[in-house]
Design a protein around this motif. Structure first.
Motif, mmCIF file in Angstrom:
data_model
loop_
_atom_site.group_PDB
_atom_site.id
_atom_site.type_symbol
_atom_site.label_atom_id
_atom_site.label_comp_id
_atom_site.label_asym_id
_atom_site.label_seq_id
_atom_site.Cartn_x
_atom_site.Cartn_y
_atom_site.Cartn_z
ATOM 1 N N LYS A 20 4.114 -0.919 2.047
ATOM 2 C CA LYS A 20 3.468 -1.982 2.807
ATOM 3 C C LYS A 20 3.235 -3.142 1.850
ATOM 4 C CE LYS A 20 -0.571 -3.002 5.571
ATOM 5 N NZ LYS A 20 -1.850 -2.504 6.078
ATOM 6 N N PHE A 21 3.726 -4.308 2.227
ATOM 7 C CA PHE A 21 3.591 -5.484 1.375
ATOM 8 C C PHE A 21 2.187 -6.061 1.509
ATOM 9 C CE2 PHE A 21 8.091 -4.925 1.631
ATOM 10 C CZ PHE A 21 8.526 -5.292 0.373
ATOM 11 N N ILE A 48 12.039 0.811 0.855
ATOM 12 C CA ILE A 48 12.742 0.221 -0.282
ATOM 13 C C ILE A 48 12.987 1.313 -1.326
ATOM 14 C CG2 ILE A 48 11.890 -2.126 0.064
ATOM 15 C CD1 ILE A 48 9.815 -1.646 -2.095
ATOM 16 N N PRO A 49 13.956 1.126 -2.212
ATOM 17 C CA PRO A 49 14.215 2.142 -3.246
ATOM 18 C C PRO A 49 12.998 2.340 -4.148
ATOM 19 C CG PRO A 49 15.997 0.537 -3.159
ATOM 20 C CD PRO A 49 14.912 0.029 -2.286
ATOM 21 N N LEU A 50 12.867 3.537 -4.657
ATOM 22 C CA LEU A 50 11.725 3.902 -5.493
ATOM 23 C C LEU A 50 11.621 3.034 -6.742
ATOM 24 C CD1 LEU A 50 9.362 5.835 -5.945
ATOM 25 C CD2 LEU A 50 10.954 7.398 -7.014
ATOM 26 N N TRP A 51 12.752 2.715 -7.357
ATOM 27 C CA TRP A 51 12.711 1.894 -8.575
ATOM 28 C C TRP A 51 12.123 0.518 -8.290
ATOM 29 C CZ3 TRP A 51 15.406 -2.639 -8.426
ATOM 30 C CH2 TRP A 51 16.470 -2.737 -7.525
ATOM 31 N N LEU A 56 7.267 -3.246 -8.138
ATOM 32 C CA LEU A 56 6.401 -4.116 -7.342
ATOM 33 C C LEU A 56 4.956 -3.622 -7.296
ATOM 34 C CD1 LEU A 56 8.740 -4.945 -4.311
ATOM 35 C CD2 LEU A 56 8.185 -6.401 -6.271
ATOM 36 N N SER A 57 4.758 -2.326 -7.395
ATOM 37 C CA SER A 57 3.381 -1.802 -7.346
ATOM 38 C C SER A 57 2.708 -1.822 -8.713
ATOM 39 C CB SER A 57 3.370 -0.378 -6.792
ATOM 40 O OG SER A 57 3.996 0.498 -7.695
ATOM 41 N N SER A 58 3.478 -1.922 -9.787
ATOM 42 C CA SER A 58 2.879 -1.922 -11.126
ATOM 43 C C SER A 58 2.439 -3.308 -11.569
ATOM 44 C CB SER A 58 3.866 -1.334 -12.128
ATOM 45 O OG SER A 58 4.998 -2.163 -12.237
ATOM 46 N N ARG A 59 2.777 -4.330 -10.810
ATOM 47 C CA ARG A 59 2.364 -5.698 -11.144
ATOM 48 C C ARG A 59 0.876 -5.868 -10.914
ATOM 49 N NH1 ARG A 59 6.556 -10.037 -10.523
ATOM 50 N NH2 ARG A 59 4.662 -11.223 -10.341
ATOM 51 N N LEU A 63 2.038 -5.905 -5.516
ATOM 52 C CA LEU A 63 2.637 -6.574 -4.358
ATOM 53 C C LEU A 63 2.832 -5.617 -3.183
ATOM 54 C CD1 LEU A 63 5.313 -8.758 -6.176
ATOM 55 C CD2 LEU A 63 3.048 -9.440 -5.371
ATOM 56 N N VAL A 64 2.917 -4.306 -3.467
ATOM 57 C CA VAL A 64 3.113 -3.320 -2.409
ATOM 58 C C VAL A 64 2.191 -2.125 -2.634
ATOM 59 C CG1 VAL A 64 5.534 -3.910 -1.997
ATOM 60 C CG2 VAL A 64 4.977 -2.105 -3.603
ATOM 61 N N SER A 65 1.894 -1.442 -1.544
ATOM 62 C CA SER A 65 1.251 -0.125 -1.643
ATOM 63 C C SER A 65 2.296 0.889 -1.181
ATOM 64 C CB SER A 65 -0.009 -0.050 -0.787
ATOM 65 O OG SER A 65 0.311 -0.135 0.577
ATOM 66 N N VAL A 66 2.479 1.931 -1.969
ATOM 67 C CA VAL A 66 3.537 2.919 -1.724
ATOM 68 C C VAL A 66 2.954 4.097 -0.950
ATOM 69 C CG1 VAL A 66 5.222 4.429 -2.813
ATOM 70 C CG2 VAL A 66 4.697 2.219 -3.844
ATOM 71 N N ASP A 67 3.612 4.453 0.153
ATOM 72 C CA ASP A 67 3.253 5.653 0.912
ATOM 73 C C ASP A 67 4.044 6.827 0.356
ATOM 74 O OD1 ASP A 67 1.581 4.213 2.581
ATOM 75 O OD2 ASP A 67 3.104 3.981 4.152
#
Length: 192
Positions: A20-21, A48-51, A56-59, A63-67
């Motif tokens: 989720k962005f 989106i791909p895991l990489w 994007l989540s480590s910034r 920028l995103v939350s990963v489910d």
């Protein structure tokens, strides 16, 4: 944790995860195939791909939350904890353990890591029996890729041990140092 030259690691990092962005992203609408606009809006959910999800989540700010992927959610975790040996990991996800190691950091409660350990503990006996099985195709069928690698290594080790035991040209003997130590101990005990 990532291995740049590992084919299995490349395959695992290309697995799609739902994200989720958390912010509007200009000119990134192409990430969501159903987005008619050029910009990606906040709150958009897409796979989106895991990489890419990791970067994007480590910034800061993320920028995103990963489910978590479907196989690591509560329903599958209950199945794995009940009886992991009944699950065909090859059909479910060939790189189950590797993917679990990647997505465990997105699990706040730490349930994914516990599930990975419990699953391997339950399936260890099945892996062990598959390594000595004569009907290896049916024994290998439900195993994941990493379990198959461990089984193949165990099979090769078992064959090498059997060949060495059948050879019999170099029987095991007591080392001279151990034999001399025993003689000295015996001599000391007789003196007392």
């Amino acid at each position: 944790m990532a291995n740049y030259l590992s084919i299995s690691d490349i395959l695992v990092s290309n697995e799609k995860v739902t994200c989720k962005f958390l912010h509007d992203l200009p000119k990134m609408g192409y990430l969501d195939p159903s987005c008619p606009e050029e910009d990606l809006k906040e709150g958009t959910t897409t796979d989106i791909p895991l990489w890419l999800a990791e970067s994007l989540s480590s910034r800061r700010p993320p920028l995103v939350s990963v489910d978590l992927p479907k196989i690591f959610k509560e329903t599958y975790r209950e199945i794995f904890n009940a009886d992991a040996c009944t699950v065909d990991l090859h059909k479910l996800n060939q790189h189950f353990y590797e993917l679990g190691c990647y997505v465990a950091k997105y699990d706040i409660k730490g349930e994914v890591a516990k599930t990975l350990i419990n699953t391997f503990r339950q399936r260890f006996r099945m892996i062990l029996s598959a390594s000595v099985s004569t009907d290896s195709m049916t024994a290998l069928q439900p195993l994941s890729a990493s379990e198959r690698d461990r089984t193949a290594t165990a099979m090769n080790t078992e064959k090498a041990l059997s060949g060495w035991l059948k050879r019999g040209d170099c029987p095991l003997t007591t080392a001279n140092m151990v034999a001399n130590h025993r003689k000295r101990k015996r001599a000391e005990m007789e003196m007392l």
